[in-house]
Scaffold this motif. Structure first.
Motif, mmCIF file in Angstrom:
data_model
loop_
_atom_site.group_PDB
_atom_site.id
_atom_site.type_symbol
_atom_site.label_atom_id
_atom_site.label_comp_id
_atom_site.label_asym_id
_atom_site.label_seq_id
_atom_site.Cartn_x
_atom_site.Cartn_y
_atom_site.Cartn_z
ATOM 1 N N VAL A 85 -5.238 23.348 -30.439
ATOM 2 C CA VAL A 85 -4.454 22.655 -31.467
ATOM 3 C C VAL A 85 -3.670 23.681 -32.284
ATOM 4 N N GLN A 86 -4.308 24.783 -32.649
ATOM 5 C CA GLN A 86 -3.629 25.825 -33.428
ATOM 6 C C GLN A 86 -2.486 26.457 -32.627
ATOM 7 N N LEU A 87 -2.733 26.713 -31.329
ATOM 8 C CA LEU A 87 -1.685 27.313 -30.498
ATOM 9 C C LEU A 87 -0.520 26.348 -30.281
ATOM 10 N N LEU A 88 -0.824 25.074 -30.081
ATOM 11 C CA LEU A 88 0.240 24.088 -29.924
ATOM 12 C C LEU A 88 1.020 23.950 -31.230
ATOM 13 N N LEU A 89 0.336 24.014 -32.359
ATOM 14 C CA LEU A 89 1.019 23.980 -33.661
ATOM 15 C C LEU A 89 1.991 25.153 -33.776
ATOM 16 N N ARG A 90 1.561 26.318 -33.356
ATOM 17 C CA ARG A 90 2.445 27.500 -33.403
ATOM 18 C C ARG A 90 3.689 27.278 -32.530
ATOM 19 N N GLU A 91 3.490 26.695 -31.345
ATOM 20 C CA GLU A 91 4.630 26.426 -30.465
ATOM 21 C C GLU A 91 5.549 25.365 -31.070
ATOM 22 N N ALA A 92 4.969 24.307 -31.639
ATOM 23 C CA ALA A 92 5.766 23.247 -32.275
ATOM 24 C C ALA A 92 6.591 23.830 -33.425
ATOM 25 N N GLN A 93 6.010 24.772 -34.166
ATOM 26 C CA GLN A 93 6.750 25.409 -35.254
ATOM 27 C C GLN A 93 7.895 26.253 -34.696
ATOM 28 N N PHE A 94 7.645 26.967 -33.599
ATOM 29 C CA PHE A 94 8.708 27.765 -32.990
ATOM 30 C C PHE A 94 9.869 26.874 -32.555
ATOM 31 N N TYR A 95 9.549 25.746 -31.913
ATOM 32 C CA TYR A 95 10.594 24.837 -31.426
ATOM 33 C C TYR A 95 11.129 23.915 -32.528
ATOM 34 N N GLN A 96 10.534 23.990 -33.721
ATOM 35 C CA GLN A 96 10.978 23.247 -34.913
ATOM 36 C C GLN A 96 10.953 21.733 -34.691
ATOM 37 N N ILE A 97 9.835 21.259 -34.115
ATOM 38 C CA ILE A 97 9.658 19.829 -33.841
ATOM 39 C C ILE A 97 8.821 19.245 -34.985
#
Length: 118
Positions: A85-97
């Motif tokens: 969940v934390q890693l997916l959150l980091r990716e979502a933040q990178f992609y600005q979703i």
């Protein structure tokens, strides 16, 4: 002018950190303003690699979850562990979703609340 419109059905090959994905411009543009939307609908189109795919220098393990969210606006995790969940959150933040960021932050918050009640 119709020729200026991007073809939302155009299939795009992505190489995310060495993991290959295929999707459409419409999926990548599903949420306006994200990095992926701007990447394929912005004023400067990305340059494909020699094989025709577009390289994104990120961890490819969670990009499938990102694409699934863009496809149907529902969160389906391939792994529900705290670290995933934390890693997916980091990716979502990178992609600005933003909608995905909010969902994941809520999940983290609820898990923290739940564990503090035990």
């Amino acid at each position: 002018h119709d020729d200026d419109k991007k073809d939302v059905n155009k299939v795009v090959a992505l190489n995310v950190g060495g993991v290959k994905y295929q999707t459409t411009v419409g999926t990548l543009s599903a949420i306006p303003g994200t990095m992926l939307d701007r990447m394929f609908n912005g004023p400067i189109p990305p340059k494909p690699m020699n094989d025709g795919s577009y390289f994104i220098d990120r961890d490819g393990r969670y990009f499938g979850d990102i694409l699934n969210f863009l496809r149907d606006a529902q969160l389906t995790l391939s792994s529900n562990s705290d670290s995933a969940v934390q890693l997916l959150l980091r990716e979502a933040q990178f992609y600005q979703i933003q909608p995905l960021i909010k969902m994941l932050q809520d999940m983290v918050w609820l898990k923290e609340i739940g564990s503090s009640l035990l």
